[in-house]
Design a protein around this motif. Structure first.
Motif, PDB file in Angstrom:
ATOM      1  N   ARG D 253       1.050  -1.159  -0.122  1.00 34.91           N
ATOM      2  CA  ARG D 253       0.110  -0.009  -0.078  1.00 34.91           C
ATOM      3  C   ARG D 253       0.776   1.268   0.076  1.00 34.91           C
ATOM      4  O   ARG D 253       0.434   2.320  -0.898  1.00 34.91           O
ATOM      5  CB  ARG D 253      -0.938   0.117   1.227  1.00 34.91           C
ATOM      6  N   ASP D 257       1.060   4.247  -2.737  1.00 35.60           N
ATOM      7  CA  ASP D 257       0.909   5.554  -2.377  1.00 35.60           C
ATOM      8  C   ASP D 257       2.035   6.354  -3.255  1.00 35.60           C
ATOM      9  O   ASP D 257       1.871   7.465  -3.593  1.00 35.60           O
ATOM     10  CB  ASP D 257       1.001   5.574  -0.942  1.00 35.60           C
ATOM     11  N   ARG D 261       1.572   9.200  -6.061  1.00 33.14           N
ATOM     12  CA  ARG D 261       2.122  10.605  -5.560  1.00 33.14           C
ATOM     13  C   ARG D 261       2.985  10.993  -6.738  1.00 33.14           C
ATOM     14  O   ARG D 261       3.138  12.084  -7.277  1.00 33.14           O
ATOM     15  CB  ARG D 261       3.100  10.569  -4.311  1.00 33.14           C
ATOM     16  N   GLU D 264       0.751  11.908  -9.809  1.00 37.12           N
ATOM     17  CA  GLU D 264       0.079  13.287  -9.410  1.00 37.12           C
ATOM     18  C   GLU D 264       0.892  14.375  -9.825  1.00 37.12           C
ATOM     19  O   GLU D 264       0.606  15.376 -10.333  1.00 37.12           O
ATOM     20  CB  GLU D 264      -0.379  13.396  -7.784  1.00 37.12           C
ATOM     21  N   PHE D 275      -0.378  25.210 -19.268  1.00 37.30           N
ATOM     22  CA  PHE D 275      -0.264  26.670 -19.112  1.00 37.30           C
ATOM     23  C   PHE D 275       0.814  27.714 -19.775  1.00 37.30           C
ATOM     24  O   PHE D 275       0.460  28.623 -20.137  1.00 37.30           O
ATOM     25  CB  PHE D 275      -0.434  26.945 -17.402  1.00 37.30           C
TER      26      PHE D 275
ATOM     27  N   LEU E  88       5.194   2.399   8.981  1.00 37.45           N
ATOM     28  CA  LEU E  88       5.133   3.379   7.778  1.00 37.45           C
ATOM     29  C   LEU E  88       4.337   4.349   7.946  1.00 37.45           C
ATOM     30  O   LEU E  88       4.783   5.420   7.280  1.00 37.45           O
ATOM     31  CB  LEU E  88       4.312   2.504   6.752  1.00 37.45           C
ATOM     32  N   ASP E  92       5.892   8.302   7.368  1.00 37.71           N
ATOM     33  CA  ASP E  92       5.398   9.371   6.422  1.00 37.71           C
ATOM     34  C   ASP E  92       5.197  10.625   7.258  1.00 37.71           C
ATOM     35  O   ASP E  92       5.222  11.623   7.011  1.00 37.71           O
ATOM     36  CB  ASP E  92       3.886   8.884   6.271  1.00 37.71           C
ATOM     37  N   HIS E  97       5.086  16.527   2.729  1.00 36.41           N
ATOM     38  CA  HIS E  97       5.072  16.215   0.994  1.00 36.41           C
ATOM     39  C   HIS E  97       4.487  14.610   0.706  1.00 36.41           C
ATOM     40  O   HIS E  97       4.947  13.974   0.118  1.00 36.41           O
ATOM     41  CB  HIS E  97       6.165  16.156   0.501  1.00 36.41           C
ATOM     42  N   GLN E  98       3.456  14.568   1.649  1.00 31.74           N
ATOM     43  CA  GLN E  98       2.575  13.379   1.484  1.00 31.74           C
ATOM     44  C   GLN E  98       1.297  13.667   0.656  1.00 31.74           C
ATOM     45  O   GLN E  98       1.009  14.797   0.469  1.00 31.74           O
ATOM     46  CB  GLN E  98       2.200  12.779   2.839  1.00 31.74           C
ATOM     47  N   ARG E  99       0.816  12.623  -0.044  1.00 29.85           N
ATOM     48  CA  ARG E  99      -0.419  12.897  -0.720  1.00 29.85           C
ATOM     49  C   ARG E  99      -1.539  12.762   0.196  1.00 29.85           C
ATOM     50  O   ARG E  99      -1.476  11.959   1.337  1.00 29.85           O
ATOM     51  CB  ARG E  99      -0.755  11.400  -1.713  1.00 29.85           C
ATOM     52  N   PRO E 100      -2.460  13.670   0.116  1.00 34.93           N
ATOM     53  CA  PRO E 100      -3.652  13.405   1.152  1.00 34.93           C
ATOM     54  C   PRO E 100      -4.423  12.147   0.904  1.00 34.93           C
ATOM     55  O   PRO E 100      -4.318  11.684  -0.202  1.00 34.93           O
ATOM     56  CB  PRO E 100      -4.845  14.434   0.437  1.00 34.93           C
ATOM     57  N   LYS E 101      -4.419  11.404   2.072  1.00 40.15           N
ATOM     58  CA  LYS E 101      -5.091   9.961   1.699  1.00 40.15           C
ATOM     59  C   LYS E 101      -5.643   9.592   3.328  1.00 40.15           C
ATOM     60  O   LYS E 101      -5.169  10.303   4.281  1.00 40.15           O
ATOM     61  CB  LYS E 101      -3.862   8.911   1.424  1.00 40.15           C
ATOM     62  N   GLU E 103      -5.552   6.075   5.410  1.00 39.39           N
ATOM     63  CA  GLU E 103      -5.106   4.549   5.424  1.00 39.39           C
ATOM     64  C   GLU E 103      -5.382   3.839   6.832  1.00 39.39           C
ATOM     65  O   GLU E 103      -5.487   4.648   7.992  1.00 39.39           O
ATOM     66  CB  GLU E 103      -3.642   4.508   5.377  1.00 39.39           C
ATOM     67  N   ILE E 104      -6.033   2.751   6.638  1.00 42.26           N
ATOM     68  CA  ILE E 104      -6.328   1.848   8.096  1.00 42.26           C
ATOM     69  C   ILE E 104      -5.161   0.978   8.488  1.00 42.26           C
ATOM     70  O   ILE E 104      -4.791   0.256   7.381  1.00 42.26           O
ATOM     71  CB  ILE E 104      -7.676   1.356   7.754  1.00 42.26           C
ATOM     72  N   TYR E 105      -4.797   1.004   9.509  1.00 38.14           N
ATOM     73  CA  TYR E 105      -3.536   0.023  10.084  1.00 38.14           C
ATOM     74  C   TYR E 105      -4.126  -0.656  11.175  1.00 38.14           C
ATOM     75  O   TYR E 105      -4.283  -0.077  12.374  1.00 38.14           O
ATOM     76  CB  TYR E 105      -2.501   0.831  10.441  1.00 38.14           C
ATOM     77  N   ARG E 114      -3.723  18.353   3.205  1.00 34.03           N
ATOM     78  CA  ARG E 114      -3.123  19.557   2.919  1.00 34.03           C
ATOM     79  C   ARG E 114      -3.877  20.916   3.229  1.00 34.03           C
ATOM     80  O   ARG E 114      -4.807  20.609   2.937  1.00 34.03           O
ATOM     81  CB  ARG E 114      -2.829  19.524   1.384  1.00 34.03           C
ATOM     82  N   ARG E 217      -1.739  28.363 -11.816  1.00 36.92           N
ATOM     83  CA  ARG E 217      -1.002  27.206 -10.946  1.00 36.92           C
ATOM     84  C   ARG E 217      -1.370  27.126  -9.547  1.00 36.92           C
ATOM     85  O   ARG E 217      -1.453  26.091  -8.926  1.00 36.92           O
ATOM     86  CB  ARG E 217       0.504  28.084 -10.728  1.00 36.92           C
ATOM     87  N   LEU E 220      -4.431  24.943  -9.283  1.00 38.72           N
ATOM     88  CA  LEU E 220      -3.990  23.671  -9.634  1.00 38.72           C
ATOM     89  C   LEU E 220      -3.285  22.876  -8.407  1.00 38.72           C
ATOM     90  O   LEU E 220      -3.761  21.731  -8.016  1.00 38.72           O
ATOM     91  CB  LEU E 220      -2.938  23.636 -10.477  1.00 38.72           C
ATOM     92  N   ASN E 224      -5.406  19.885  -6.154  1.00 30.28           N
ATOM     93  CA  ASN E 224      -4.463  18.564  -5.760  1.00 30.28           C
ATOM     94  C   ASN E 224      -4.547  18.417  -4.431  1.00 30.28           C
ATOM     95  O   ASN E 224      -4.206  17.357  -4.068  1.00 30.28           O
ATOM     96  CB  ASN E 224      -2.919  18.683  -6.377  1.00 30.28           C
ATOM     97  N   PRO E 228      -7.945  14.739  -3.394  1.00 29.56           N
ATOM     98  CA  PRO E 228      -8.206  13.562  -2.538  1.00 29.56           C
ATOM     99  C   PRO E 228      -8.892  13.507  -1.187  1.00 29.56           C
ATOM    100  O   PRO E 228      -9.147  12.541  -0.764  1.00 29.56           O
ATOM    101  CB  PRO E 228      -6.583  13.293  -2.341  1.00 29.56           C
TER     102      PRO E 228
END
Lengths: 352, 352, 352, 352, 352
Positions: D253, D257, D261, D264, D275, E88, E92, E97-101, E103-105, E114, E217, E220, E224, E228
C-alpha cells in the motif's frame, strides 16, 4: 388566501425580497412565512400558524405545506422544533450558497436546488431548500427565486394528485424549478445564435467577444446548478428515499428526463460557443492575412512613383533625360504603366 | 391501401406536413392517421379505424400497427384510451423536442428517437415516438421525418418475421431510423473531405470557415440524436424490456452495432474537423509570416533608391558629386547594384 | 497445396485483390476460396471442397480451416449452410466496413477485426471476419489485408499447439493481425520524429503541415481499428466465450497485452502530434515577432536619411545651411551617425 | 560478493551495460548473471550457480534471489527450467519494450516495470522484468537501469523483514524503482520552473520552445512508464496474488501511495506546461501588438517631415512661401511641432 | 493552558514555525508538542506529558488529544510507542509532502490532509497528519498551517459533542481544514474577477498575464490538495472505518459536502480562467487587426502627398505644370482633396 397570494406575488416580483417578510400580518402570518396551510386528502383545510404545525402533523392523510422566504434564525428554529428537523440541515437552510444535493436524515429528506429565471436581460440565480418528511413539506427560498404560489395553486386544482402527499408536493416544486430552467436556456440559445450570425456575416467586435465571454460564464454557472440535480432526481426515481410510493416513480422519472434534456442543451451550447471561439480565431487570422496582403500590395504600387520621382529629383548637373523634350511625359507614362501592371498583378494573385 | 400509400408518400415528401393530416378521408381515415392496420400471424387482416383498436388488441396472435403524423390532442387521447397508455408518455408524444430515450410504463414501453435525412443539401431532423405493448405498435412522427410506409411494406413482405409480433415492428422501425443516419453521415463525410482538399491545396476562404462551422454544428446535433439511442438499443439487446423474446435479441444487437458504427463515424469526423481547425491555424500563421517577410524584403529594396535619391536631391551649394560628369550614372548604377544585391540576399534567405 | 500458396501470395501482394478469386482452379478450388483444409489432432489431413465441410465438421478432434477472400454471396450462403451460421453475421460478412467486434451466436462466435499494413509509404487498411465454432474456423478477408497463409504454415509447423483446436487458430490469426499493426505504428513513429526534427531545427513548411495533418488522420483511423479489439481480446481472455479452454487463456492474454501496447503507442503519438502543433504555433508566433521587429528597426533607420534629405531638398530661398561650405558633408555625417546609433540601439535591444 | 558488488556498480554507472555481462567470472558466475544467492530465514546462506537453483528451491524457508542483466536466450531458458516459468513470460523477458504489467501464471507472477533515472541532464529509461514464485525471485534488467545491489544490501541488513520471503524482495525492488522516479520528476520540476521564470521575466526564445517541447515528451514517456504501475501495485495491495501474506499488505500500500504521488506530480507538471504554452501565446501576442503599435506610431511621426518637405521640394515657379524670409524656419518649426504633438499623442494613448 | 495557547498562537502566526518547538517548557512540555490533554466524557481532565499517554489510553470514556508541530524523530518514536502506531505511518508523518489519503492500520487510521490559508496576498500551503485510534487523536502539523487551538477550544466548549470521542475530534479538525479552504478560494475568486474586468474593459498587460498564470498554478495546487480529500471524507461518511459510530455519519457527510463545494468552486474558477485565456486571444487578435487597418489606412493617406510632391520635385526642364500660375495651389488642393477622400473612405469602411 387573499393575503397569501399577495405575499407570493410580491416575493416573486420584487428584487429586495427581504422587505416582504417584515410586514406585520393581520392573519397571524409572520415575516418570512409566505404561506402555511394544512391539506387533507388533497384539499386545503385551513391556514395555520407555524406553532400549530406540530399538532397537525401526525393526523391521518394530512400534509402541511409551509413556504418560507429568507427566514431568520428564530423562525427556522421553530420550524425545526415542530418537525424534528436535523441540526445540520437547518444550519444549511439558514444560509444560501449550498451545493444542490439530496440528503436523508432518518425519516426526512433535505433537498437543495438552485433556481434560475430571466429578469429582463439578466439571469437571476436563486436557491431553494426543501424539507420533506411524513406529513409535511417546508420550502425555504433564498435570493431572487420565483415564488411557489403558482405550484400551490396548480396542486390545489387537482386534489386527487395532491392526495398522494408530501412527495407529490416535492415533485411539483422540482418540476417547476426544472421547467423554469427552460426559458433561461432558450434565452441563451437565442443570444448564441445572434452571435453566430454576427460572426459568420462579419466578424466579432469587442462587445461581441465580451458577450461571448459572459455567455460562457452564465452557461457554466447554469450547468453547475443543473448537473447535481440529475443525481437528486435519479435517486427519487430509483425509490431510494424513505416514504416514496411506487406510483410517484413515473413522475420523478419525467423530471429526471427534463433535467437531462436541460443538461444536454447546456452542453450543446457550451460546445457551440467553443466552436464559435475557434471559428472567430480562424476568421480573425484570415482577415489579418488579407489586410497584410492589401497593405503590401499598395505599398509596392506606391513605391514606384516615389522611387522614380526621387531619382529625377536629384540635382546632378549631368542628367541627360532631364533635357529630353518629352522626358517628363515619358517618365509619367512609365510610372502609370508600372503602377497599373502591378495593380493587375496583385489583382490576379488575389492579393487585392 | 392505395390511399394509405399516397398519404405516406406525401408526408415524406412535403416540408409542411401539417397539411397532410387535415385532408378528409373517404376510407374513414382521420387526419393525422397515416395508416392503421391489424396483422395476424404476420399477415395483414384489414385496415381499422382508431376506435376499433381496443377490441382487436387482445386477440390471439394479433398486432395492431398504427402510424400517426403530428396528431392533434384529441387523436392522441383516443389512442391512449384504446391502449391504456400512460399520461406522461402521451403528454410527451403530443409535442416534439424530447430527448431520445426508452421508458417502461408497466407492460408498455415508450421510445423516443430523433431521425435525420438529407433533403438536398440540408439535413432534416425529425422525431419519432413509439408506443409498444402487448399486441400493438403506435408510431408518432414529428417534423420532416421519412414516412414508415417502406418499413411496413418490407414487414408485410416477410410474414414469418412479422409474426414475431410488436417487437419485430419496433426493431424494423429502429433499424430503418438508424439506416437513415448513414447517408447523412456520408454526406457530411464528403463535405469534410472537400474542405480538407481545399485546406491542403490552398487555404480556407471565409466561406469555407463558415462551412466548417456549420459542419461542426450539424455533427454535434447528429451526435446528440444518435448517442442516446445506443442506450435505447442496448436495453433491448439485454432483454430488459417486458415481452421481449430471446429470438429478437440478435436483431436488436445488430441495430446496436449499427448505431455504434454511426457514432464512431461521427466522432471520427468531429476529430477530423478539430484537426482541420488546427491545421488551418498553422497554415494561416505560416502564410502570414511569408507575407511579412515579402513585405519587409521589398520595403528594404525600395528604400535604397529613395534614400540615395533623397540625398542627391538636397539643395546644398557645395555637393561635389553633383558636378561629376558621370555622377548621375554612377549613382544610378550603385542604386541598381544595391537593389540586386539585396534581392539576391533575401532570395537566398528564402524571404522572397 | 502449391496452388493454395500461390493464391495466398497473390492476394497479399496485389492491390486489386478482387482479381484473385476469379481465377478458375484446377484443384477444385472455387474463386474466393484461398484455402480449405481439414486438420486432425493438429495435423493436416487433406484439402476439401466447401461442400464437404459439413460432413467433416463433427468428427472427433477435427478442425476445418477455411480461408476466403472477398467471397460472393453464393459462396457465403454455402459456407453458412455447412456450418449453420447466423443470418445477420453472414450478411455482415458479405460487406466490408463493419465495426471491430465479437458476437456470440449460440455455440458460434463471430469476430470482426480491421487490419493494417504498410504498402510502400501508404497504410493499407483491410478487414477480416472470422466465424469460429465447434470444429471450424472460417476467415473472410476484405480489401488489401495480408493473406493468412503465413499463419497457416506456422500452425502446421507446431501440431501440438494446433491440436488445441479452433480457438488456437483464432488466437494465431488475431496474434498475426496485432503483430502487423506494429510496423505501421513504427513507420508513423519514424515520420513523427522526422517532423519533430524539422520543426525544432527550422520550422514547418506547408508540405510538413500537410504531412502532420495526414499523420493525425492516419493515427485516428488506426486507433479506431485497434481500440475495439482490446475488448474483443479481453473477452477471450476472461473465458466468456463458448468452447474456450483454460489452457488458451494465457495466449489470449498475451494478445490483449500486445493490443494494449499498440494502443498506448498510438495514444502517445497522438499526444506528441498535439504537442508538435502547439510548438509549431509558438515557433511561428516567435518568428513573426522577430520579423516585425526587424522590419520596424530597418524602417526606423531608413527613415532618417529620407526625412533629413527631404528637408534639405526643399526649395526655400532662405536656407542658410545650404550655403555653408561643408553643410553637405556635415549633414551626410549626421545622417550616418544617426543611422549607426539607431542600428546599435536596436542591436542592443535584440531587435536586430 | 566483492565481485558481485563491482558488477552491480558497473552496470549502474555505465551507459553501455551490455559490456558488463560478457566478462568471464572467476567465481563461476556467468555473463548476464549479476548475482545469485540463497537466503534462509532472511540470512544469506551462499551464492549459487543457476544450475543449482532447482534443488534449493523447495527447501523450507528458503528464497533464491537471482539478478540478471540483459541475459541471452540460453541463460533465460535455463532459468525457466529451474523454476518452471511460463513460455510466454520468458519470451517477453528476452526482449525489452514491454508494457508495465502484472500477470499471474498459475503459482507464479510476472511483473514488468519501466525504470527511469537521471544520467547527467538526460533521463535514462530502462526496463525490469520480475519472476516471483514460491521460494524465488528473478529480476531481469534491460537497458540503462540502476543495479539492484543497493536493494540486496538493504534487504540483507534486515533479516527479520527478508524472512517474509519472495514478496518482501519484490516489494523492495518495486519500492526502489518508484523511489528512483522521484529525482527524475524533481529534475523536470526544476527545469519547468526555470522555463516559467524565463517566460514571465522575458519571453521564450526558440531554444526554450524546443526545451518545453522536450520536457512535454519526457513527461509523456515518464507517465506511460508510471501509470500502469499503479494497477500493478494496487493488485498487490488487494491481495489478488498467489502466496501474498496479509502482513505484506501495508508495504505494498505504501508503494501504491508513492506511485500515485509520482503520477500526481507528473500530471501537475503536464498541466503547468500546458499553462506555459498558453501564457506564451498570450505574451507573444501582446508583444506583437506592442511592436505593431510602435511601428505605426513612428511611421506616422516620420511621415510628417517627409510629406511637408516633399511639398516644398516641388519645383513650381509660383510657390510664394519659398520666398518668405523665414519660410524655411517656420516650416521647420511646424514640422517639429507636429512631430512632438504626435509623439505626445501616441505616448498618452500608450502606443509608445 | 496559558502556555499552550501562547504556543498555539505563535505557531499559527509565525512564518518560521520551527522556532516554536525549540523553546524550553516549564510545564514539562517538550519542544514540538503544542498541546497534550486528556478528556473524559467530553471534559478536559488535565494536561499530560507524552510519556503518560499510554497509561491513560485505555480508560473508560477517555480521549487523549495531542497536537504536534514539526516533531523530531525521537518525539515521533515515543508517540508511536505510547499508541502502538504503524511504522510506515510514522515514517510518513516524519516528513512533509505526502499525498492526502486515509489509511487503515488494524484498529487505527492515518489521515494526511493538505491545508491552505492566506497570509497576506500569498497562499500558504501546509500539511497535517492525523493518527486516530481507540481513545486518542494525534495531529502532526508541517509547514505554515494554522494551529488547531481554535478547534480545541470549540470542542471543549461543547462537552456533549466531544463525548463522542476521537472521531468527533477528527471531524472537528477536518471540518476546520475544509473551512479554511473557503477564504483561499474566495481570494482567488476576487482576483479572477478583477482580471476579468481588466480584460473586458481594456486588455491584459504583461503583468496581468503573469498574474493569470500564477492564479492557474495556485488553483492547480489547491485542487491537488482538495480533490483527494473528497475520497477521505467519503470513506468516513460510508462508515468504512474502525470504531466509527453511526451518529457521526451526518457530520462527516457535511464535511464531504463542503469539500465537494470547494472542489466545484475550484473547477468553475479553472474553467473561467480557461475562458479568460481564450477571450484574451480573441481580443488580442481583434486589436492586432484594428492596428493593422489603421496603419494601412494612414500609410495610404500619407502616400498621396509623397507621391505627388515627388513627381513635381523632378527636375525635368519641360514640365509645363510647373509654370502654370496657380499650378502649386491646384496641386496642393488636389493633394488635400485626395487625402480627405481617402480618409472618408477608410472611415466608412470602419478601418479608421
Amino acid at each position: 388566501m387573499a393575503l397569501e397570494r399577495t405575499n407570493g406575488r410580491d416575493a416573486g416580483a420584487e428584487r429586495s425580497p427581504a422587505a416582504v417578510g417584515q410586514q406585520a400580518d393581520a392573519a397571524g402570518h409572520r415575516p418570512g412565512v409566505v404561506a402555511a396551510a394544512v391539506y387533507q386528502h388533497g384539499r386545503r383545510l385551513r391556514d395555520i400558524r407555524i406553532e400549530e404545525a406540530g399538532e397537525w402533523r401526525n393526523r391521518e392523510g394530512v400534509v402541511i405545506w409551509i413556504g418560507l422566504h429568507e427566514p431568520d434564525q428564530e423562525l427556522l428554529r421553530q420550524v425545526q422544533l415542530e418537525f424534528d428537523l436535523n441540526d445540520l440541515a437547518i444550519e444549511d437552510a439558514g444560509k444560501a450558497h449550498q451545493r444542490p444535493k439530496l440528503e436523508i436524515y432518518g425519516e426526512a429528506i433535505f433537498v437543495v436546488a438552485r433556481t434560475a429565471h430571466m429578469t429582463g436581460e439578466e439571469i437571476a440565480f436563486g436557491e431553494t431548500h426543501l424539507f420533506v418528511g411524513r406529513g409535511y413539506v417546508v420550502s425555504v427560498r433564498h435570493g431572487p427565486s420565483t415564488s411557489y404560489m403558482a405550484v400551490r395553486q396548480r396542486c390545489e386544482a387537482s386534489p386527487a394528485a395532491l392526495a398522494h402527499g408530501e412527495h407529490y408536493v416535492l415533485y411539483s416544486i422540482l418540476d417547476f424549478i426544472v421547467d423554469n430552467y427552460m426559458p433561461v436556456v432558450e434565452a441563451i440559445h437565442g443570444e448564441v445564435e445572434a452571435l453566430e450570425d454576427r460572426l459568420l456575416r462579419d466578424r466579432l467586435a469587442k462587445a461581441d467577444i465580451e458577450h461571448l465571454y459572459m455567455l460562457r460564464r452564465n452557461l457554466l454557472r447554469l450547468r453547475n446548478a443543473v448537473v447535481p440535480l440529475v443525481d437528486v432526481c435519479r435517486r427519487h426515481e430509483h425509490l431510494e428515499l424513505p416514504g416514496m410510493e411506487v406510483a410517484m416513480q413515473p413522475l420523478f422519472r419525467d423530471v429526471t428526463d427534463h433535467v437531462r434534456r436541460v443538461q444536454e442543451d447546456i452542453d450543446a451550447l457550451r460546445e457551440v460557443l467553443a466552436f464559435t471561439f475557434e471559428a472567430s480565431l480562424m476568421i480573425g487570422q484570415s482577415e489579418q492575412t488579407e489586410i497584410s496582403r492589401k497593405l503590401a500590395s499598395w505599398a509596392a504600387i506606391l513605391a514606384v512613383p516615389t522611387a522614380i520621382a526621387g531619382i529625377y529629383g536629384m540635382n546632378f548637373e549631368q542628367m541627360p533625360e532631364l533635357r529630353f523634350r518629352y522626358g517628363y511625359f515619358v517618365v509619367l507614362a512609365i510610372i502609370i504603366a508600372l503602377c497599373v501592371t502591378l495593380y493587375r498583378f496583385f489583382r490576379r494573385a488575389r492579393w487585392l
